[in-house]
Design an enzyme around this catalytic site. Structure first.
Site, PDB file in Angstrom:
ATOM      1  N   GLN A 170       0.834  -1.202   0.000  1.00  0.00           N
ATOM      2  CA  GLN A 170       0.000   0.000   0.000  1.00  0.00           C
ATOM      3  C   GLN A 170       0.867   1.249   0.000  1.00  0.00           C
ATOM      4  O   GLN A 170       0.592   2.208  -0.707  1.00  0.00           O
ATOM      5  CB  GLN A 170      -0.948  -0.019   1.199  1.00  0.00           C
ATOM      6  CG  GLN A 170      -1.964  -1.150   1.096  1.00  0.00           C
ATOM      7  CD  GLN A 170      -2.847  -1.285   2.329  1.00  0.00           C
ATOM      8  OE1 GLN A 170      -2.653  -0.597   3.320  1.00  0.00           O
ATOM      9  NE2 GLN A 170      -3.805  -2.194   2.265  1.00  0.00           N
ATOM     10  N   ASP A 322      -1.855 -11.703   4.746  1.00  0.00           N
ATOM     11  CA  ASP A 322      -3.297 -11.765   5.006  1.00  0.00           C
ATOM     12  C   ASP A 322      -3.775 -13.177   5.358  1.00  0.00           C
ATOM     13  O   ASP A 322      -4.949 -13.371   5.696  1.00  0.00           O
ATOM     14  CB  ASP A 322      -4.074 -11.257   3.775  1.00  0.00           C
ATOM     15  CG  ASP A 322      -3.870  -9.756   3.568  1.00  0.00           C
ATOM     16  OD1 ASP A 322      -3.523  -9.065   4.539  1.00  0.00           O
ATOM     17  OD2 ASP A 322      -4.055  -9.297   2.426  1.00  0.00           O
TER      18      ASP A 322
HETATM   19  C1  S3P Z   1      -2.723  -4.843   0.145  1.00  0.00           C
HETATM   20  C2  S3P Z   1      -1.536  -4.858   0.822  1.00  0.00           C
HETATM   21  C3  S3P Z   1      -1.370  -5.456   2.148  1.00  0.00           C
HETATM   22  C4  S3P Z   1      -2.528  -6.366   2.525  1.00  0.00           C
HETATM   23  C5  S3P Z   1      -3.861  -5.782   2.170  1.00  0.00           C
HETATM   24  C6  S3P Z   1      -3.943  -5.472   0.684  1.00  0.00           C
HETATM   25  C7  S3P Z   1      -2.767  -4.190  -1.180  1.00  0.00           C
HETATM   26  O1  S3P Z   1      -1.283  -4.416   3.103  1.00  0.00           O
HETATM   27  O2  S3P Z   1      -2.499  -6.668   3.890  1.00  0.00           O
HETATM   28  O3  S3P Z   1      -4.908  -6.671   2.498  1.00  0.00           O
HETATM   29  O4  S3P Z   1      -3.735  -4.404  -1.932  1.00  0.00           O
HETATM   30  O5  S3P Z   1      -1.830  -3.446  -1.490  1.00  0.00           O
HETATM   31  P1  S3P Z   1       0.121  -3.665   3.408  1.00  0.00           P
HETATM   32  O6  S3P Z   1       0.565  -3.013   2.182  1.00  0.00           O
HETATM   33  O7  S3P Z   1      -0.223  -2.653   4.467  1.00  0.00           O
HETATM   34  O8  S3P Z   1       1.033  -4.726   3.901  1.00  0.00           O
END
Ligand code: S3P
Length: 442
Positions: A170, A322
């Site tokens: 993210q 996840d």
């Molecule tokens: C996601 C990244 C992950 C994951 C989330 C979806 C994404 O989070 O846990 O369910 O779509 O980029 P983080 O980037 O905070 O690790």
């Protein structure tokens, strides 16, 4: 909504799961800033993805949804318009963090907020590096962190070099999106293998992005500032498939297959962890779809297999971030103690997943222990989970983990406040029941 799941045996068959949630968010956002009409097939049907679809529409983009086929009329990099009100990102960290990156270089202000869980999730991880790029973002401040609602003001952005302190798809995605609007080059150095759908998808539609090992470079100078309108096929969500795979393992199913699942290596840490536990998940018919690897996943009964506890740490935790709650449930049926380390990020997910997983497991009769960034699960191969009435802790993955436990319980498991299953996997109950599970929702 309440889910009641009962002891079930003889799971078998072939199912599909909804489109990948991460890829679907990106397909919607990147189509919105593409040049023209984009078609998305198999878009995720969960609430999080619908939230992103609504957000994009609020930003002035026409989106036509016909079931899982969606047409987005992209208006180019600078075609979005002010939302005319607050954008509600619901439960979705991906929606708020990626939109923050996408919107901080626009010519209008946007306010982004979310549900009771989202407003407690840390945003400084994106607002800090974005501010270094020149972004003007205000949010609610508490103990050195920033929380929604976020107000993203117009600003002129400049490229930066950024060494990521945490491995987060993210965060890197927010920076990459902002970098498309910045003057000069942005270089991001990753600290671990977080999912790379943003890089793959943006590169495939003509963004000036280059990935070399763990270094991502975005160089907008000389670029025509156009992203090609594309036809994007979204493969099945491996994070949803993991619940079916683990249910099959826990019920000693004869043979269960999930068709057309995204098996990009940044997403299949759970398959590798199951492998380390002595559980084979086969990837059949591997093929490339839109630059991402797709396969059918199969779990077969193998009486001779030796299941073993293991210590899970390092990069594989990032690639299974996840799936840890459902893997912890499998760990409870292994002959010994399994330890999950380097799991501090679980503390800031939809719930504090170290706490919620351990509390759930204790209600099911499983002994656990935990520390700031680790937890352990005491296994027992002959285990039947205790019948229990449990809470989802407002977390879709905890709700589904609890429901799967009921399939191997000494009666039934009641999951309260389970409507959040809709967040990522609205067909969870029907999918499980199609395979022979006894789960009721009502
Ligand atoms: C996601 C990244 C992950 C994951 C989330 C979806 C994404 O989070 O846990 O369910 O779509 O980029 P983080 O980037 O905070 O690790």
């Amino acid at each position: 909504m309440k889910i009641v799941s009962k002891i079930s045996a003889d799971l078998s068959g072939r199912v599909t799961v909804p489109g990948d949630k991460s890829i679907s968010h990106r397909a919607l956002m990147f189509s919105a800033i593409s040049d023209g009409t984009c078609e998305i097939l198999g878009l995720g049907t969960g609430r999080d993805n619908i939230g992103t679809q609504n957000a994009v529409a609020q930003l002035g983009i026409d989106v036509e949804r016909q079931g899982e086929r969606v047409v987005v009329h992209g208006k180019g990099l600078d075609g979005m318009t002010g939302a005319g009100g607050v954008i509600d990102c619901g439960n979705s960290g991906t929606t708020i963090r990626l939109l923050t990156g996408l919107l901080c270089g626009q010519s209008f202000s946007t306010t982004l907020t979310g549900d009771a869980s989202l407003v407690k999730r840390p945003m400084a991880r994106v607002t800090k590096p974005l501010s270094r790029m020149g972004a003007l973002i205000s949010g609610s401040q508490d103990q050195g962190n920033t929380y929604p609602p976020l107000v993203v003001h117009p600003a002129a952005l400049t490229g930066i070099e950024y060494q990521m302190p945490i491995a987060s798809a993210q965060v890197k995605s927010a920076l990459i999106l902002a970098a498309l609007y910045a003057k000069g080059t942005t270089t991001i150095v990753e600290s671990g293998p977080a999912r790379n759908h943003t890089e793959l998808m943006l590169a495939s539609i003509g963004a000036p992005i280059l990935v070399q090992g763990n270094v991502i470079t975005v160089t907008p100078s000389g670029w025509d500032r156009r992203l090609k309108a594309a036809r994007i096929e979204v493969p099945g969500d491996p994070s949803s498939a993991a619940f079916i795979v683990c249910a099959a393992v826990l019920c000693n199913a004869e043979r269960v297959t999930i068709s057309d699942v995204c098996v990009n290596p940044t997403r299949t840490g759970f398959v590798d962890i199951l492998g380390a536990m002595g559980i084979l998940v086969e990837k059949e018919c591997q093929r490339m779809v839109n630059g991402d690897l797709v396969a059918d996943l199969t779990v077969s009964r193998n009486a001779a297999a030796l299941h073993r506890p293991t210590e899970i740490s390092g990069e594989v935790v990032i690639r299974a971030i996840d799936e840890i709650p459902i893997l912890a449930l499998v760990a409870a049926t292994l002959p010994g103690t399994t330890v999950f380390r380097d799991a501090h990020e679980l503390r800031v997910k939809e719930s504090d997943r170290i706490a919620s997983t351990c509390t759930l497991l204790s209600s099911l009769g499983v002994k656990t222990d935990s520390g700031p960034d680790w937890f352990s699960v005491e296994g027992q191969p002959s285990r039947q989970f205790l019948s229990a009435s449990v809470d989802s802790f407002g977390d879709h993955r905890i709700a589904m983990t609890a429901a799967v436990a009921g399939l191997r319980s000494d009666g039934e498991v009641i999951v309260n406040n389970a409507d959040n299953v809709e967040t990522s996997f609205p067909t969870f109950v029907s999918c499980m029941n199609e395979l022979g599970a006894q789960i009721e929702a009502g």
